[in-house]
Design an enzyme around this catalytic site. Structure first.
Site, PDB file in Angstrom:
ATOM      1  N   VAL A 125      -5.922 -15.086  -2.767  1.00  0.00           N
ATOM      2  CA  VAL A 125      -5.025 -14.985  -1.614  1.00  0.00           C
ATOM      3  C   VAL A 125      -5.760 -15.032  -0.282  1.00  0.00           C
ATOM      4  CG1 VAL A 125      -3.228 -13.771  -2.901  1.00  0.00           C
ATOM      5  CG2 VAL A 125      -4.998 -12.446  -1.689  1.00  0.00           C
ATOM      6  N   ALA A 136      -8.700   1.270   6.200  1.00  0.00           N
ATOM      7  CA  ALA A 136      -8.396   0.459   7.378  1.00  0.00           C
ATOM      8  C   ALA A 136      -7.462  -0.691   7.024  1.00  0.00           C
ATOM      9  CB  ALA A 136      -9.691  -0.084   7.984  1.00  0.00           C
ATOM     10  N   SER A 184      -0.929   2.288   0.862  1.00  0.00           N
ATOM     11  CA  SER A 184      -1.523   3.357   0.064  1.00  0.00           C
ATOM     12  C   SER A 184      -1.578   4.635   0.883  1.00  0.00           C
ATOM     13  CB  SER A 184      -2.946   2.955  -0.351  1.00  0.00           C
ATOM     14  OG  SER A 184      -3.678   4.051  -0.841  1.00  0.00           O
ATOM     15  N   LYS A 242      -5.307  -0.848   4.481  1.00  0.00           N
ATOM     16  CA  LYS A 242      -3.982  -0.349   4.144  1.00  0.00           C
ATOM     17  C   LYS A 242      -3.244   0.174   5.374  1.00  0.00           C
ATOM     18  CE  LYS A 242      -3.720  -1.289  -0.211  1.00  0.00           C
ATOM     19  NZ  LYS A 242      -2.844  -2.423  -0.625  1.00  0.00           N
ATOM     20  N   TYR A 279     -11.021   0.081   2.774  1.00  0.00           N
ATOM     21  CA  TYR A 279      -9.716   0.097   2.106  1.00  0.00           C
ATOM     22  C   TYR A 279      -8.677   0.829   2.952  1.00  0.00           C
ATOM     23  CZ  TYR A 279      -6.356   0.868  -1.712  1.00  0.00           C
ATOM     24  OH  TYR A 279      -5.228   0.915  -2.497  1.00  0.00           O
ATOM     25  N   ASN A 295       0.807  -7.714  -3.144  1.00  0.00           N
ATOM     26  CA  ASN A 295       0.229  -6.614  -3.901  1.00  0.00           C
ATOM     27  C   ASN A 295      -1.263  -6.779  -4.168  1.00  0.00           C
ATOM     28  OD1 ASN A 295       0.333  -4.284  -5.926  1.00  0.00           O
ATOM     29  ND2 ASN A 295      -0.221  -5.973  -7.281  1.00  0.00           N
TER      30      ASN A 295
END
Length: 248
Positions: free
Chosen positions: A63, A156, A141, A158, A154, A89
């Site tokens: 992606v 940052a 999250s 989310k 992670y 996702n």
């Protein structure tokens, strides 16, 4: 069936929550494109859906690569004629304390979570605008709401997803396109260490009022709701299906 004849793309659907969401959508009547970096995993999930009477294809896609995303969306449109639902996702982790995190670890996580979500959004939104219908779902999250240790990249990413959700909702509401985010509990392969390592699991469980881990199938009804017409007047929202961990 809440999603009868809808066409859905679910990224990161080769395992975990993504696979559970793809299966749930198929049970509700949707035609599902199971998207994953791992083609074998995507095709296994799709084959299982078809074996159970659903309609699905497995497609390999990074992606974070714009050309691959555009090709993937084109393949889905060619097969089913349109795209009604997008579930962003796909995700990765590259864990390190912030003073030891490399630039590559930082960028890899942002590339998949943020660039990947944006790439997929742009690949499908034109058709949604034209048809004046769409459901965009982002996966965030608790880390994006509360922060976390050893995963500043992670967290940052989310947190960025939250801003993307609200901006998407505001820009696309005029076209009857909704955008919402889901913050699921620890029910994915990416949280395996937290759930199984004695150094972390008890401390983490103490933060969850329900006192147990989530199962992917407990999270999927939220995804079905946001993809269905039951949520037609809900947009720009973040729903935490996390056992109460983010209660303010």
């Amino acid at each position: 069936m809440q999603l009868k004849d809808r066409v859905a793309i679910v990224t990161g659907a080769g395992q975990g929550i993504g696979a559970a969401v793809a299966a749930a959508y198929a049970r509700e009547g949707a035609k599902v494109a199971v998207i994953d970096l791992n083609l074998d995993a995507a095709q296994r999930v799709a084959a299982d859906i078809v074996e159970r009477g659903g309609d699905a294809i497995g497609v390999a896609c990074d992606v974070s690569n714009r050309e691959q995303v555009e090709a993937m969306a084109g393949e889905v449109e060619k097969r089913w004629g349109r795209i009604d639902i997008l579930v962003n996702n796909a995700g990765i982790t590259r864990t390190a304390m912030l003073n030891k995190m490399t630039g590559e670890q930082w960028q890899q996580v942002l590339n998949v979570h943020l660039n990947g979500a944006f790439n997929c959004l742009q690949a499908v939104v034109g058709g949604m605008i034209e048809r004046r219908y769409g459901r965009i779902l982002y996966v965030t999250s608790a880390a994006g709401v509360l922060g976390t240790i050893g995963q500043i990249n992670y967290s940052a990413a989310k947190a960025g997803i939250l801003g993307m959700t609200k901006s998407t909702a505001k820009e696309l509401a005029r076209y009857n396109i909704t955008a919402n985010a889901i913050a699921p509990g620890a029910a994915t392969p990416m949280t395996e260490t937290i759930r199984t390592d004695d150094r972390f699991k008890e401390k983490y469980l103490d933060r969850i009022p329900l006192g147990r881990w989530a199962e992917p199938e407990e999270i999927t009804p939220v995804f079905v709701f946001f993809a269905s017409d039951a949520s037609s007047y809900v947009t720009g929202q973040v729903l935490a299906a996390d056992g109460g961990m983010t209660i303010n």
